[in-house]
Design a protein around this motif. Structure first.
Motif, mmCIF file in Angstrom:
data_model
loop_
_atom_site.group_PDB
_atom_site.id
_atom_site.type_symbol
_atom_site.label_atom_id
_atom_site.label_comp_id
_atom_site.label_asym_id
_atom_site.label_seq_id
_atom_site.Cartn_x
_atom_site.Cartn_y
_atom_site.Cartn_z
ATOM 1 N N ALA A 89 0.832 -1.207 0.000
ATOM 2 C CA ALA A 89 0.000 0.000 0.000
ATOM 3 C C ALA A 89 0.865 1.255 0.000
ATOM 4 O O ALA A 89 0.620 2.201 -0.760
ATOM 5 C CB ALA A 89 -0.931 -0.011 1.210
ATOM 6 N N ASN A 97 0.295 3.506 5.592
ATOM 7 C CA ASN A 97 -0.591 2.372 5.333
ATOM 8 C C ASN A 97 -1.884 2.416 6.151
ATOM 9 O O ASN A 97 -2.931 1.944 5.698
ATOM 10 C CB ASN A 97 0.132 1.047 5.589
ATOM 11 N N LEU A 123 -6.818 -1.789 -0.286
ATOM 12 C CA LEU A 123 -6.417 -0.430 -0.616
ATOM 13 C C LEU A 123 -7.632 0.486 -0.712
ATOM 14 O O LEU A 123 -8.565 0.229 -1.473
ATOM 15 C CB LEU A 123 -5.648 -0.431 -1.935
ATOM 16 N N THR A 129 -2.917 5.575 -6.715
ATOM 17 C CA THR A 129 -1.693 4.809 -6.953
ATOM 18 C C THR A 129 -0.782 5.546 -7.925
ATOM 19 O O THR A 129 -1.234 6.357 -8.744
ATOM 20 C CB THR A 129 -1.990 3.414 -7.525
ATOM 21 N N LEU A 149 -4.087 -6.648 -2.310
ATOM 22 C CA LEU A 149 -4.655 -5.381 -1.830
ATOM 23 C C LEU A 149 -6.151 -5.309 -2.100
ATOM 24 O O LEU A 149 -6.723 -4.218 -2.111
ATOM 25 C CB LEU A 149 -3.932 -4.202 -2.489
#
Length: 600
Positions: A89, A97, A123, A129, A149
């Motif tokens: 993450a 995180n 996530l 991202t 994730l």
């Protein structure tokens, strides 16, 4: 004659205009060609220890990664999370995180915490991202490897910025076939571009993932001049540790002196390479067994376990070399930056002893064996165990799941001509959240603002590491900066050269300690009494970190290994358990009714 004169006049006028245009064009300075944006190859090993590469002190043959290390920069004070999903993450977002919703892996999260936003184990939609940002800036984005994730459609990598993907969704899986490595999973969950897939019959994880990545790049290459971002998170060397026979054979007999001798040999090689200080001391972990007390047969078996592990590391390196060769063949190597690291330190979990009847029966229920002759091959189960895990992390203390240096400090290499590297080693503190801002700096892409795509998002906390590679700075974090981290009640805070750390029992001692991890990376000299002012100030900062990031204390009696079993039973067999409970309630009701009728 008149016609000829008109034609001559027009021709002369055209020539004059043409000459004027040429002179004007020459007068305007030509625009400088824009430099081509670099390709980025982000390679993530799984559970690789601090000294598992030859360039960090290992006896394992890793020529592909060592070549990158020799051409680039090795970070010797780089830290990550203590288990996989939290590290991934932060790696992909640059956000803490807890703020990204991944305080822990879902397999280890107690039910008392699952309602909290920081403990979803997948996530969050509140982070962006690096793949999403690069895709928006015109990059081709690819992923091949372990994701872990989230496995719902909206959480898979195909919805998080990656245009082409092949992804394994679980915490781990078999490397030879499509089967789960733990009974908590019903199957091994693999996806391609967001859809479930079946693996080929000739599957071996490291080879398969590099084949897929090469295929992704090649499929777009003839049609596109766009640079690419390739994320390659290997399954190596997560358990089950498995390797092709030819790689394991190279380490036959290498580890017959045992884990204590290996830990010391690696410590000395790391000193010789400048990876650790020349006077580095190392503690002996209580979880390491006495090698000399083992029978000769047991020593031979344990040495083979480590040989398979070494073979798996070398096999990963071999396939990384295939990708490097491919990029050279297509003329992209010189315009590519490589970043290699691990998600956390070496893995101690799994059976401490494999070659006994009890473990054999347990493995058989999962369709695994632990036969010496086939160790590491298809149908075989191997794990490293805590003793060799300590050697893998030499000279550091602890390993995965704990916040000693052995669980958090791992290799990190950056290489490639676009970096213009000026120094080969950096002992500056660096953190996993720094990778995303470093990639953004390399590619000239801006970090997201407080809002992105119409919604508020978390801000990047990491720092750009490029000034360390170019020797513009000798450190990125100032003495007043601090970085906190928590996992299942284990706590750590980094500030300057110092580290405040708390490891819970049974492996830890439930005591806050203070170390100078630049002078003493082995964490052998507790400075909490000697530097009590610093110790108290860092304790205060850690409490502030917990408050700022929604950190929850684990419930009383929490044990991460027990929680994995309980969560697995709940998640996989919930329907059966509810049906069984319902049947028990019905049976009790009938018994009560029957007794009532008889009493009348």
């Amino acid at each position: 004659m008149k016609s000829y004169s008109i034609m001559s006049f027009c021709a002369g006028l055209l020539c004059a205009l043409s000459a004027t245009s040429v002179l004007a064009a020459e007068a305007v300075p030509k625009a400088k060609p824009q430099p081509k944006r670099p390709n980025i190859v982000l390679i993530l090993a799984d559970d690789l220890g601090f000294t598992d590469l030859a360039s960090y002190g290992s006896e394992i043959n890793t020529p592909s990664l060592d070549a990158l290390a020799n051409e680039g920069i090795r970070f010797t004070n780089y830290h990550t999370a203590a288990n996989c999903a939290p590290a991934r993450a932060m790696l992909l977002t640059g956000v803490d995180n807890h703020r990204a919703g991944v305080a822990n892996i879902p397999e280890m999260t107690p039910p008392q915490q699952r309602h909290h936003p920081a403990y979803q184990g997948v996530l969050g939609d509140n982070v962006v991202t690096v793949a999403t940002l690069l895709e928006g800036a015109g990059y081709r984005t690819y992923m091949a490897g372990k994701w872990h994730l989230g496995q719902t459609q909206d959480k898979l990598p195909s919805r998080r910025g990656f245009q082409r993907t092949v992804a394994m969704g679980d915490s781990g899986a078999d490397n030879w076939e499509q089967k789960p490595y733990l009974p908590i999973y019903e199957k091994a969950n693999w996806y391609a571009d967001g859809e479930p897939i079946d693996l080929p019959d000739d599957f071996y994880s490291s080879e398969f993932l590099v084949d897929k990545m090469i295929g992704f790049i090649e499929s777009d290459r003839p049609q596109s001049e766009q640079p690419f971002f390739a994320y390659l998170p290997f399954m190596a060397v997560h358990m089950p540790v498995q390797a092709p026979q030819e790689f394991t054979d190279r380490y036959e007999g290498v580890y017959l002196n045992g884990w204590t001798a290996l830990r010391e040999a690696r410590r000395q090689r790391a000193i010789d390479l400048g990876i650790v200080p020349s006077d580095v001391a190392a503690v002996d972990m209580d979880t390491s067994r006495d090698w000399d007390a083992l029978s000769e047969e047991d020593k031979r078996f344990e040495a083979k376990r480590m040989a398979v592990y070494a073979g798996m590391v070398e096999a990963m390196d071999f396939h990384i070399g295939r990708l490097v060769t491919y990029l050279k063949d297509i003329g992209e190597f010189d315009n590519t930056v490589f970043i290699f690291t691990s998600d956390n330190g070496s893995e101690p979990s799994g059976p401490a002893v494999l070659n006994n009847v009890r473990t054999g029966m347990m493995l058989a229920r999962q369709d695994y064996t632990a036969d010496y002759d086939t160790l590491g091959l298809k149908g075989s189960y191997v794990n490293l165990g805590p003793s060799f895990a300590s050697a893998s992390a030499s000279p550091l203390a602890y390993y995965k799941f704990y916040v000693g240096e052995g669980g958090l400090r791992v290799p990190m290499i950056m290489a490639g001509k676009p970096l213009a590297v000026q120094q080969n080693l950096s002992n500056a503190f660096a953190y996993v959240a720094d990778i995303t801002p470093t990639i953004l700096a390399l590619t000239g892409v801006s970090a997201p603002d407080a809002r992105y795509a119409g919604k508020p998002v978390e801000q990047i906390m990491g720092k750009n590491l490029l000034p360390l590679a170019t020797a513009e700075l000798d450190r990125i974090y100032s003495d007043s900066d601090y970085v906190g981290y928590e996992l299942a009640g284990h706590g750590v805070l980094f500030q300057g050269d110092y580290k405040l750390v708390y490891n819970r029992a049974p492996v830890g001692d439930n005591t806050w300690r203070l170390f100078n991890i630049v002078a003493d990376p082995g964490e052998t000299r507790d400075l909490s009494a000697e530097q009590s002012g610093r110790f108290q100030a860092m304790l205060t900062l850690y409490e502030q970190y917990k408050l700022d990031n929604g950190v929850l204390d684990p419930p009383k009696g929490y044990n991460h290994q027990h929680q994995v079993v309980l969560n697995g039973l709940h998640d996989r067999f919930r329907a059966q358990l509810l049906l069984g409970l319902f049947m028990i309630v019905i049976a009790v009701v009938f018994i009560v009714i029957a007794k009532h009728h008889r009493s009348r």
